[in-house]
Design an enzyme around this catalytic site. Structure first.
Site, short mmCIF file in Angstrom:
data_model
loop_
_atom_site.label_atom_id
_atom_site.label_comp_id
_atom_site.label_asym_id
_atom_site.label_seq_id
_atom_site.Cartn_x
_atom_site.Cartn_y
_atom_site.Cartn_z
N CYS A 96 0.86 -1.33 0.10
CA CYS A 96 -0.21 -0.27 0.31
C CYS A 96 0.95 1.73 -0.01
O CYS A 96 2.13 1.82 0.89
CB CYS A 96 -0.42 0.35 0.59
SG CYS A 96 -2.21 -1.41 0.99
N ARG A 134 4.39 -0.03 -4.49
CA ARG A 134 4.01 -0.48 -3.78
C ARG A 134 2.50 -1.32 -3.24
O ARG A 134 2.07 -1.88 -1.73
CB ARG A 134 3.99 0.12 -2.41
CG ARG A 134 4.90 1.81 -2.22
CD ARG A 134 4.84 2.19 -1.71
NE ARG A 134 4.60 1.86 0.25
CZ ARG A 134 5.51 2.28 0.82
NH1 ARG A 134 7.08 2.05 0.35
NH2 ARG A 134 5.61 1.54 2.32
N TRP A 184 -2.71 -2.45 -1.50
CA TRP A 184 -2.31 -4.07 -2.08
C TRP A 184 -3.34 -4.66 -1.16
O TRP A 184 -3.07 -5.13 0.14
CB TRP A 184 -1.02 -4.25 -1.29
CG TRP A 184 -0.02 -5.92 -1.76
CD1 TRP A 184 0.23 -5.48 -3.34
CD2 TRP A 184 -0.18 -6.80 -1.22
NE1 TRP A 184 0.52 -7.48 -2.88
CE2 TRP A 184 0.40 -8.38 -1.59
CE3 TRP A 184 -0.74 -6.42 0.30
CZ2 TRP A 184 0.08 -9.43 -0.51
CZ3 TRP A 184 -0.56 -8.04 1.70
CH2 TRP A 184 0.24 -8.85 0.62
N ASN A 231 -2.26 2.37 5.08
CA ASN A 231 -1.16 2.17 4.98
C ASN A 231 -0.70 1.39 6.24
O ASN A 231 -0.14 1.68 7.23
CB ASN A 231 0.22 2.10 4.65
CG ASN A 231 1.24 1.54 3.95
OD1 ASN A 231 0.83 -0.13 4.39
ND2 ASN A 231 2.66 1.93 4.17
N GLY A 232 -0.88 0.06 6.26
CA GLY A 232 -0.86 -0.51 7.26
C GLY A 232 -2.18 -1.53 7.71
O GLY A 232 -2.79 -2.09 7.28
N GLU A 256 17.12 -18.69 -5.56
CA GLU A 256 16.37 -16.89 -6.27
C GLU A 256 16.58 -17.06 -7.49
O GLU A 256 15.22 -16.64 -7.69
CB GLU A 256 18.12 -16.09 -6.19
CG GLU A 256 17.79 -14.76 -6.94
CD GLU A 256 16.46 -14.40 -6.36
OE1 GLU A 256 16.04 -14.22 -5.05
OE2 GLU A 256 16.21 -12.78 -6.11
N LYS A 295 12.53 -15.64 -8.92
CA LYS A 295 12.23 -15.07 -9.96
C LYS A 295 11.38 -15.38 -10.49
O LYS A 295 10.07 -15.32 -11.36
CB LYS A 295 13.61 -14.73 -10.76
CG LYS A 295 14.18 -13.60 -10.22
CD LYS A 295 13.97 -12.71 -10.02
CE LYS A 295 13.50 -12.53 -8.53
NZ LYS A 295 14.43 -11.88 -7.42
N GLU A 324 7.76 -15.96 -8.80
CA GLU A 324 6.82 -14.42 -9.29
C GLU A 324 6.11 -13.83 -10.96
O GLU A 324 5.29 -13.40 -10.80
CB GLU A 324 8.05 -13.38 -8.91
CG GLU A 324 8.39 -13.79 -7.22
CD GLU A 324 9.73 -12.68 -6.81
OE1 GLU A 324 10.21 -12.44 -7.33
OE2 GLU A 324 8.83 -10.93 -6.38
N HIS A 367 16.67 -37.44 -3.37
CA HIS A 367 15.87 -38.51 -2.89
C HIS A 367 14.63 -37.65 -2.36
O HIS A 367 13.54 -37.50 -1.69
CB HIS A 367 16.60 -37.55 -1.12
CG HIS A 367 18.10 -37.93 -0.85
ND1 HIS A 367 18.24 -39.03 -0.90
CD2 HIS A 367 18.96 -37.12 -1.27
CE1 HIS A 367 19.63 -39.57 -0.17
NE2 HIS A 367 20.20 -37.99 -0.84
N LYS A 414 5.85 -5.10 -3.72
CA LYS A 414 7.07 -4.48 -3.43
C LYS A 414 8.08 -4.64 -1.96
O LYS A 414 9.21 -5.37 -0.96
CB LYS A 414 7.28 -3.33 -3.87
CG LYS A 414 8.74 -2.87 -4.25
CD LYS A 414 9.84 -3.72 -4.96
CE LYS A 414 11.33 -3.37 -5.21
NZ LYS A 414 12.01 -4.72 -5.77
C1 AGP Z 1 12.15 -10.36 -4.20
O1 AGP Z 1 12.01 -10.45 -5.96
C2 AGP Z 1 10.44 -10.69 -3.29
N1 AGP Z 1 10.20 -9.32 -4.28
C3 AGP Z 1 10.26 -10.98 -2.73
O2 AGP Z 1 10.90 -11.99 -1.93
C4 AGP Z 1 11.71 -9.50 -1.60
O3 AGP Z 1 13.06 -9.64 -1.53
C5 AGP Z 1 10.84 -9.93 0.27
O4 AGP Z 1 10.03 -9.16 0.08
C6 AGP Z 1 12.23 -9.22 1.07
O5 AGP Z 1 11.82 -7.68 1.08
P1 AGP Z 1 12.96 -6.21 1.44
O6 AGP Z 1 13.95 -7.24 0.90
O7 AGP Z 1 12.59 -4.99 1.01
O8 AGP Z 1 13.10 -6.86 2.80
#
Ligand code: AGP
Length: 628
Positions: free
Chosen positions: A2, A29, A82, A108-109, A498, A502, A505, A521, A623
């Protein structure tokens, strides 16, 4: 998670245009719905949209509804949502109003006690139109005003009833020259210029108007007044409401061009290709090549502590956690220190066995706002640990709360899927590892060659990125796959994680990630001719053992994409791969993760592009995750 905006101007202007532009700046956001509210001719006017404001906010319709070609006003608020309480819908989109439509609020919150507040308000005759927690706020203010309180007193009284986290911006139809802002747990900054105040969840949305700003701390409220361009900030829980005087700060580390895509199709694409430059910037001025040392100014006061530690916690979420795992591999490789890399949302609730006397806590975060990471940090502070942070956003909550730290200098990252922030976190961890290694036995000459290799990475990254068309072709080749898993051993394992993150996501496909040797395994069961295994296997001392897994995947008819270096590509086992992405050979194999992650970012990017997905704003994500 948000984004809120509030603008108050000395003179009338077409403020709704500014509000929408600011929402676009904050779109990363949250983007499932959005809305703005302005005070116009002593009434509140609202416009909302489902989806991202850059695509769906219709200001022409707003103007048409109001019946004016130019809507002139002095105050307005806006919100990108969000969804947490109630699904994305127009009625759940902010701003929210009281029964009379006099008060508009963006939030926001999370208000934890909203259900009981809502029940009481309903009994008092209030009519709710949304499923959100936020909507209790305008009704509480309305109720308190009914009791005869002034607007300011009613806001203070209402805020004292709220439990949870909030950044709030509030306007009232009868006060076109006033904007109220409150903070408790969610970030809020107040931009200041001679003509206007701009309140926003992030300084990203302020920079367009001014680089001067104030930061609100938890428990603080600001009354902004456009009549004489004054602000009164006070602790809303203290009866005296004594005025707090705050030093103005200057926005650093963000450039206006960071907020635009330039010649690229998406922010993510731009951020992937920025990595040679951001890596250079992360390293700049932080090495002493003659003596093979890392120069980390932010940690200078903790040199002795770091010299004497036996243990280190590294904590983060998502990509930051993957960087933390890489940090663990590195530090345990180069020093005798035990490292526990943990996911913040788990860490908070687990018993931790290291002692504060000989251990340090390190959190990693791009945004510096992630609730799970921030709360882990606060808990470790309470337990008496020295707390360090590797953070991208300057002045963010995690940076502020940590005893000391290192900024990653990746610049503003807008794409929700983290790319340049990851490599910046990784590079920072390489520098941090070097500093630990040099006080734990690494020789000067090894330090010197480590630095030389690290400093060569930006140019090597450039070469890897030049291969983008080949990676786009490979993404097309595997277009029909039904399953995918990412595999790597040792220092390559965090990169496999990682790569999978990616891919998930961006493509919305489930993607497994495992240490390569774990394949036999269990994960092997999913392998068939519709499955793709992406194996990270450059020629290092684990190459031969890793090659066995390649044979195993092929023996089960699995499809295979291998990421290897020029040396590994010559190995006979590579004839089994359906496709190979070749990266340059490095002298120090410990550096491979820094370059092998790039093809995985591009692979996920091109795969999602051919699916037609929204690259910068993948569904269901935001984000910075400021809720638990
Ligand atoms: C990364 O591609 C993600 N969008 C997500 O996992 C992100 O890295 C995670 O939410 C942590 O965010 P931060 O680094 O702002 O703490």
């Amino acid at each position: 998670m948000c984004g809120i905006i509030g603008i108050l101007k000395k003179e009338n202007s077409e403020l709704s245009d500014n509000l929408v532009q600011s929402l676009i700046d904050l779109e990363y956001r949250g983007y499932d719905s959005a809305g703005i509210a302005i005070v116009h001719n002593s009434s509140i006017k609202i416009e909302k949209c489902l989806g991202a404001p850059s695509q769906y906010m219709d200001l022409d319709r707003f103007k048409k509804n109001i019946g004016e070609e130019k809507i002139l006003t002095t105050v307005g608020i806006g919100h990108n949502r969000w969804a947490t309480h109630g699904k994305p819908s127009i009625s759940n989109a902010h701003p929210h109003l009281d029964c009379g439509g006099d008060i508009a609020v963006v939030h926001n919150g999370t208000i934890l006690n909203y259900e009981s507040l809502k029940e009481n308000l309903k009994k008092q005759g209030h009519n709710f139109k949304s499923d959100t927690d936020t909507e209790v706020v305008p009704h509480l203010i309305e109720e308190n005003m009914k009791k005869g309180l002034s607007l300011e007193d009613a806001i203070v009284e209402s805020a004292s009833l709220l439990e949870g986290s909030f950044g709030l911006a509030i306007i009232h139809k009868d006060y076109p020259k006033t904007l109220f802002v409150l903070k408790n747990g969610s970030p809020i900054s107040i931009g200041i210029s001679n003509e206007m105040f701009v309140v926003a969840s992030s300084t990203n949305a302020i920079l367009r108007y001014t680089d001067r700003y104030l930061v609100l701390e938890d428990g603080e409220m600001a009354k902004l007044d456009a009549e004489n361009m004054s602000h009164n900030i006070f602790k809303y829980k203290q009866p005296a409401r004594s005025r707090l005087y705050k030093a103005e700060q200057v926005i650093e580390g963000i450039l206006l061009e960071d907020l635009s895509k330039g010649d690229f199709d998406t922010f993510m694409q731009k951020e992937i290709f920025e990595q040679p430059a951001t890596t250079r910037s992360t390293i700049l001025g932080r090495t002493n090549t003659e003596e093979g040392l890392a120069v980390l100014g932010g940690l200078i006061d903790y040199k002795e502590k770091l010299r004497n530690i036996d243990n280190l916690y590294i904590v983060g979420c998502g990509t930051a956690y993957n960087a933390g795992m890489l940090g663990k591999e590195l530090i345990e490789n180069l020093t005798p220190i035990n490292v526990s890399a943990q996911i913040a949302s788990e860490f908070r609730y687990r018993k931790q066995n290291f002692s504060p006397d000989n251990s340090v806590f390190l959190s990693i975060s791009q945004s510096g706002e992630t609730a799970d990471t921030l709360e882990s940090l606060k808990e470790m502070k309470r337990k008496g640990f020295t707390t360090l942070g590797i953070v991208n956003v300057v002045g963010s909550a995690i940076a502020h709360e940590s005893d000391a730290g290192i900024y990653t200098r990746a610049g503003t990252e807008i794409g929700v899927a983290s790319t340049k922030a990851f490599t910046a976190q990784a590079i920072t961890l390489y520098l941090f590892s070097l500093s630990l290694a040099r006080v734990h036995g690494m020789s000067e000459s090894s330090g010197i060659s480590f630095i030389k290799e690290l400093e060569s990475i930006p140019d090597i990254m450039k070469k890897v990125l030049e291969n983008h068309q080949e990676i786009e072709r490979i993404a097309e080749v595997f277009r029909d796959i039904e399953k995918i898993q990412f595999l790597g051993r040792g220092i390559h394992m965090p990169i496999a994680y990682e790569g999978a993150l990616k891919f998930k996501e961006l493509t919305y496909m489930e993607a497994g990630s495992y240490p390569l040797g774990e394949l036999k395994h269990g994960p092997m069961a999913v392998i068939d001719d519709m499955s793709l295994s992406v194996v990270i296997l450059p020629k290092d001392d684990l190459f031969s053992i890793g090659s066995i897994s390649i044979e195993q995947i092929k023996s089960k008819s699995g499809r295979l994409l291998v990421i290897t270096d020029e040396e590994g590509a010559k190995s006979p086992v590579m004839r089994l791969a359906d496709e190979i992405i070749v990266i340059p050979k490095l002298n120090n194999p410990v550096m491979y993760p820094l370059i092998e992650v790039l093809p995985l970012q591009l692979f996920a990017y091109y795969f999602a592009k051919q699916l037609g997905n929204n690259i910068d704003k993948p569904r269901n994500l935001a984000k910075s995750v400021t809720v638990q």
